[in-house]
Design a protein around this motif. Structure first.
Motif, PDB file in Angstrom:
ATOM      1  N   VAL A 193       0.858  -1.179   0.000  1.00 41.14           N
ATOM      2  CA  VAL A 193       0.000   0.000   0.000  1.00 41.14           C
ATOM      3  C   VAL A 193       0.897   1.233   0.000  1.00 41.14           C
ATOM      4  O   VAL A 193       1.764   1.386   0.862  1.00 41.14           O
ATOM      5  CB  VAL A 193      -0.985  -0.007   1.199  1.00 41.14           C
ATOM      6  N   LYS A 194       0.711   2.094  -0.998  1.00 39.21           N
ATOM      7  CA  LYS A 194       1.498   3.327  -1.142  1.00 39.21           C
ATOM      8  C   LYS A 194       0.597   4.417  -1.715  1.00 39.21           C
ATOM      9  O   LYS A 194      -0.559   4.178  -2.062  1.00 39.21           O
ATOM     10  CB  LYS A 194       2.688   3.117  -2.089  1.00 39.21           C
ATOM     11  N   GLY A 235      20.693   3.030  -2.328  1.00 41.21           N
ATOM     12  CA  GLY A 235      19.817   2.192  -3.138  1.00 41.21           C
ATOM     13  C   GLY A 235      18.732   2.936  -3.875  1.00 41.21           C
ATOM     14  O   GLY A 235      18.034   2.358  -4.715  1.00 41.21           O
ATOM     15  N   MET A 236      18.542   4.230  -3.596  1.00 41.72           N
ATOM     16  CA  MET A 236      17.533   4.997  -4.331  1.00 41.72           C
ATOM     17  C   MET A 236      18.047   5.299  -5.732  1.00 41.72           C
ATOM     18  O   MET A 236      19.182   5.752  -5.898  1.00 41.72           O
ATOM     19  CB  MET A 236      17.210   6.303  -3.607  1.00 41.72           C
ATOM     20  N   ARG A 237      17.205   5.067  -6.740  1.00 37.78           N
ATOM     21  CA  ARG A 237      17.652   5.294  -8.111  1.00 37.78           C
ATOM     22  C   ARG A 237      16.588   5.909  -9.028  1.00 37.78           C
ATOM     23  O   ARG A 237      16.917   6.342 -10.135  1.00 37.78           O
ATOM     24  CB  ARG A 237      18.137   3.983  -8.726  1.00 37.78           C
ATOM     25  N   TYR A 238      15.324   5.936  -8.596  1.00 36.41           N
ATOM     26  CA  TYR A 238      14.254   6.445  -9.458  1.00 36.41           C
ATOM     27  C   TYR A 238      13.629   7.694  -8.835  1.00 36.41           C
ATOM     28  O   TYR A 238      13.327   7.710  -7.642  1.00 36.41           O
ATOM     29  CB  TYR A 238      13.167   5.389  -9.659  1.00 36.41           C
ATOM     30  N   THR A 257       8.168   9.102   4.602  1.00 33.56           N
ATOM     31  CA  THR A 257       9.103   9.290   3.491  1.00 33.56           C
ATOM     32  C   THR A 257      10.542   8.885   3.795  1.00 33.56           C
ATOM     33  O   THR A 257      11.327   8.660   2.889  1.00 33.56           O
ATOM     34  CB  THR A 257       9.076  10.760   3.043  1.00 33.56           C
ATOM     35  N   MET A 258      10.918   8.797   5.064  1.00 31.41           N
ATOM     36  CA  MET A 258      12.276   8.399   5.414  1.00 31.41           C
ATOM     37  C   MET A 258      12.379   6.910   5.728  1.00 31.41           C
ATOM     38  O   MET A 258      13.464   6.401   6.007  1.00 31.41           O
ATOM     39  CB  MET A 258      12.778   9.219   6.610  1.00 31.41           C
ATOM     40  N   ASN A 259      11.240   6.211   5.675  1.00 34.30           N
ATOM     41  CA  ASN A 259      11.263   4.789   6.016  1.00 34.30           C
ATOM     42  C   ASN A 259      10.213   4.056   5.189  1.00 34.30           C
ATOM     43  O   ASN A 259       9.264   3.476   5.722  1.00 34.30           O
ATOM     44  CB  ASN A 259      11.002   4.590   7.506  1.00 34.30           C
ATOM     45  N   SER A 260      10.383   4.084   3.865  1.00 28.90           N
ATOM     46  CA  SER A 260       9.442   3.420   2.977  1.00 28.90           C
ATOM     47  C   SER A 260      10.190   2.812   1.797  1.00 28.90           C
ATOM     48  O   SER A 260      10.964   3.493   1.118  1.00 28.90           O
ATOM     49  CB  SER A 260       8.387   4.406   2.470  1.00 28.90           C
ATOM     50  N   TYR A 261       9.972   1.533   1.565  1.00 27.33           N
ATOM     51  CA  TYR A 261      10.549   0.829   0.421  1.00 27.33           C
ATOM     52  C   TYR A 261       9.563   0.980  -0.730  1.00 27.33           C
ATOM     53  O   TYR A 261       8.524   0.327  -0.776  1.00 27.33           O
ATOM     54  CB  TYR A 261      10.759  -0.634   0.789  1.00 27.33           C
ATOM     55  N   ASP A 262       9.869   1.880  -1.665  1.00 29.83           N
ATOM     56  CA  ASP A 262       8.882   2.260  -2.672  1.00 29.83           C
ATOM     57  C   ASP A 262       9.538   2.474  -4.029  1.00 29.83           C
ATOM     58  O   ASP A 262      10.641   1.966  -4.277  1.00 29.83           O
ATOM     59  CB  ASP A 262       8.112   3.501  -2.207  1.00 29.83           C
ATOM     60  N   SER A 263       8.887   3.237  -4.904  1.00 24.40           N
ATOM     61  CA  SER A 263       9.368   3.403  -6.276  1.00 24.40           C
ATOM     62  C   SER A 263      10.738   4.049  -6.359  1.00 24.40           C
ATOM     63  O   SER A 263      11.421   3.917  -7.382  1.00 24.40           O
ATOM     64  CB  SER A 263       8.363   4.239  -7.085  1.00 24.40           C
TER      65      SER A 263
END
Length: 299
Positions: A193-194, A235-238, A257-263
């Motif tokens: 869920v995002k 690990g952020m790239r997009y 926003t500081m603790n979410s594995y997302d796009s």
């Protein structure tokens, strides 16, 4: 003489279960107990079918185990997901959405003399990247294999005792799945869920100060504009630089926003993996009620 008031009608006998009626037409007679048991079996089947139809096409209940959507959704929150209205409309930017996400692809077997065997892939390897990118979806996996048909594709594997291993595998013409490379895999998926930030064809960028820009303009959706999106994690790239969302895909972020594995980490959600939107929270009772813009609730 038996007198009966004219407005008092004799109660109709309830119809026996359809299976009992069918058996009677075929000349098969059952005991009252057998007919009673068949009646209960019919009720259980009907209820089970109704529940399956509702879960498959109308709604599903979901409980969130993580804090990636704090403060909108807290760990342990449970809600129902609207699955039916999206047969008639598209989700809007700013909505909280639910979708399928691939969490793990584990290789359980490698066929002898297959392209994967020739490249050195081993049972027990974990596939973490395909064609140099994460694999958030089985739809994404299929499309990348189709694009590499007749050529080669890179696999980044996590191997026990060796760490990351990169190999090049020949892709047979017409390949659509990892089995076409000679791999047996176990794919573990979960509902995520995002919040929907941008859709296919839009350019998204998390600019200075952590503000979201879409097609060069600040995104003014209140639920998004009020948050600062972190862009400095490993690990952020997009979305860290202006990023074009492919057609037929979504770019999503967590409210925490500081603790979410997302796009920002794994890329884009194919429209085919979209499930629906949360619309009614049932737990905890202190926040029981509609959510996500349904029935005039806040987003």
């Amino acid at each position: 003489m038996n007198w009966r008031w004219p407005w008092r009608r004799r109660k109709k006998e309830p119809k026996p279960p359809w299976i009992v009626r069918l058996l009677r037409r075929r000349g098969i007679r059952l005991s009252r107990r057998a007919e009673w048991l068949l009646g209960w079996a019919e009720t259980i089947v009907e209820v089970g079918l109704a529940v399956w139809l509702i879960i498959t096409y109308v709604t599903v209940r979901m409980t969130v185990p993580t804090g990636s959507m704090i403060p909108t959704i807290m760990p342990g929150d449970s809600f129902f997901v609207d699955r039916i209205s999206y047969h008639f409309r598209q989700p809007d930017v700013g909505d909280v959405i639910v979708f399928w996400h691939v969490e793990d692809i584990r290789i359980t077997g490698v066929k002898a003399e297959s392209p994967a065997a020739a490249a050195g892939v081993k049972p027990g390897d974990q596939l973490i990247e395909l064609a140099g990118e994460p694999v958030p979806s089985t739809v994404t996996l299929r499309r990348r294999l189709e694009a590499a048909s007749g050529g080669k594709i890179s696999l980044t594997l996590l191997r026990e005792g060796s760490g990351e291993v990169k190999v090049e595998v020949a892709v047979p013409t017409g390949a659509r799945s990892l089995s076409d490379l000679g791999l047996q895999v176990k794919i573990r998926k979960a509902r995520y869920v995002k919040r929907l930030i941008a859709v296919g064809g839009q350019q998204v960028w998390i600019g200075e100060g952590g503000r979201i820009y879409v097609d060069g303009a600040p995104l003014d959706v209140p639920a998004i504009a009020s948050r600062t999106y972190w862009t400095h994690g490993p690990g952020m790239r997009y979305g860290i630089e202006p990023t074009l969302v492919p057609e037929g895909h979504y770019f999503v972020l967590g409210d925490n926003t500081m603790n979410s594995y997302d796009s920002r980490y794994w890329g884009f959600v194919p429209e085919e993996d979209f499930i629906g939107e949360p619309f009614f929270r049932v737990w905890p009772f202190s926040r029981f009620g509609p959510m996500n813009g349904y029935f005039w609730s806040s987003r």
